[in-house]
Scaffold this motif. Sequence first.
Motif, PDB file in Angstrom:
ATOM      1  N   ASP A 261    -103.130  -2.460  27.767  1.00 20.49           N
ATOM      2  CA  ASP A 261    -103.014  -3.477  28.812  1.00 20.49           C
ATOM      3  C   ASP A 261    -102.438  -2.955  30.126  1.00 20.49           C
ATOM      4  O   ASP A 261    -102.429  -3.667  31.114  1.00 20.49           O
ATOM      5  CB  ASP A 261    -102.136  -4.627  28.312  1.00 20.49           C
ATOM      6  CG  ASP A 261    -102.747  -5.317  27.111  1.00 20.49           C
ATOM      7  OD1 ASP A 261    -103.987  -5.309  27.013  1.00 20.49           O
ATOM      8  OD2 ASP A 261    -101.990  -5.846  26.269  1.00 20.49           O
ATOM      9  N   GLY A 262    -101.928  -1.745  30.153  1.00 23.62           N
ATOM     10  CA  GLY A 262    -101.342  -1.221  31.380  1.00 23.62           C
ATOM     11  C   GLY A 262    -100.502   0.006  31.117  1.00 23.62           C
ATOM     12  O   GLY A 262    -100.615   0.631  30.047  1.00 23.62           O
ATOM     13  N   PRO A 263     -99.669   0.382  32.081  1.00 23.51           N
ATOM     14  CA  PRO A 263     -98.845   1.579  31.903  1.00 23.51           C
ATOM     15  C   PRO A 263     -97.918   1.441  30.697  1.00 23.51           C
ATOM     16  O   PRO A 263     -97.443   0.345  30.389  1.00 23.51           O
ATOM     17  CB  PRO A 263     -98.039   1.648  33.216  1.00 23.51           C
ATOM     18  CG  PRO A 263     -98.810   0.813  34.183  1.00 23.51           C
ATOM     19  CD  PRO A 263     -99.467  -0.263  33.394  1.00 23.51           C
ATOM     20  N   PRO A 264     -97.665   2.523  29.990  1.00 19.75           N
ATOM     21  CA  PRO A 264     -96.731   2.459  28.855  1.00 19.75           C
ATOM     22  C   PRO A 264     -95.313   2.230  29.349  1.00 19.75           C
ATOM     23  O   PRO A 264     -94.938   2.671  30.436  1.00 19.75           O
ATOM     24  CB  PRO A 264     -96.885   3.838  28.199  1.00 19.75           C
ATOM     25  CG  PRO A 264     -97.344   4.728  29.316  1.00 19.75           C
ATOM     26  CD  PRO A 264     -98.194   3.870  30.208  1.00 19.75           C
ATOM     27  N   ILE A 265     -94.525   1.524  28.567  1.00 22.27           N
ATOM     28  CA  ILE A 265     -93.133   1.267  28.933  1.00 22.27           C
ATOM     29  C   ILE A 265     -92.262   2.395  28.402  1.00 22.27           C
ATOM     30  O   ILE A 265     -92.546   2.992  27.366  1.00 22.27           O
ATOM     31  CB  ILE A 265     -92.659  -0.094  28.390  1.00 22.27           C
ATOM     32  CG1 ILE A 265     -92.848  -0.157  26.871  1.00 22.27           C
ATOM     33  CG2 ILE A 265     -93.431  -1.228  29.056  1.00 22.27           C
ATOM     34  CD1 ILE A 265     -92.339  -1.449  26.261  1.00 22.27           C
TER      35      ILE A 265
END
Length: 415
Positions: A261-265
């Motif tokens: 869904d997007g950049p890794p945390i």
Amino acid sequence: MQVELQSLHRRLGATSTIMVSSKTLFIKLVDETYIDTRIYIVVGETYEYTGLMEYLYDKGLLAAGQYFVVGVILDQYDSQLPETYLKGVFDNNSIPKLQEAFKSYVGVVIAPPAYPQYNNFTAKVNKYLTLPPFNIRNSLDSIGKMKTIRAEAAYLYDAVYAYAKALDEALRLGEDPLSGSVIINHIKQTTYTSAMGYMVHIDTNGDAEGNYTLIAHKRIENNTDGYGLVPVGIFQLNETLTSALPSLKLLPNESIPWIGDGPPIAEPKCGFRGENCIVIVEESWLAEILGGAMGGLMLILIIILIFAYRNWRYEQELASLIWKVDFKDICMVTDFTCSSANNASNKMTRMSLAMRSSQMSIISCQDADGNELMRITQVFTPIGTFKGTVVALKSIQKRHIDVTRSIRKELKMVG
């Protein structure tokens, strides 16, 4: 551990030494850190990333997009051959495993030269190398080629240019050209065009703004290999210079192809080991503990109520009149007939049970064959039968009899 491998490049007729990190090093590194790590930052040469990316892929950590690698590449990025970064160290073919693994990778590289400006610089350097005092003959001139000029030559040119420009300004203002502080002050807060073909800014500390490019796994247009590490953004200072750190600016029509869904945390919501969600877990345990305690108390209360009810019922039975016997149910024995083993009937002496002076009673017994017999023994109380059972009778001359609890218990057992 590093293994030194020697590769002979026959086309150049030279021997070069390549230091390749052993995959065993990455296996140990990942196994010891993957629980408490989500983003790996590695500084090194391009070929040093292949072992790390391959093992992360083999371990299955890159599938969901939770793990990511940021590489700071020390060597010069070659924008003409972006597909070479997805090939093995000694293999010119693209490796499918690395193609998948490098989807979870971005690299920070020194900005590549801007063409055709850098080509002009390369041509000038090759020209001056053949002139005095260098007099270096270009061995590739016969085939119409030029020597490849490394980026370090452009950096040296930029340094000399920045110094010459500051010295010129100091001389024009009549300042001491031998003062280092004067020269540095004229270098600060200046902007010039680098030999690499892009603009360079010197900040208030006299440091040149780093020209770095962000590369990521993307499809290469008009290329048979399909994918490579291509530029997707640049780092630059803002126009007001309010921040000492440059910010990332994506190139037009470019984006980073994140997995998921997007950049890794950097850290999971509940922490690497769930330590940030302890409160929620404790509340869950508290509910279970309270439920168990309430259930236990209810069970104990039910047991107590059962014992209390049984005791109340027992006391009610003792306090009731169930122990009293109706006199009509008692048969006063006045004549006895005793049957012997040969079925002979013998008439027994008649006696009055109403008399207190009677000293005779009958006790049933059995012979050796189990036959019921009657025998007479001497007792000092009247007898009778109650529900087929021989009982002793005693007359009490009182108007009121106080029956205690112990007597009631005995009467209940008899009843």
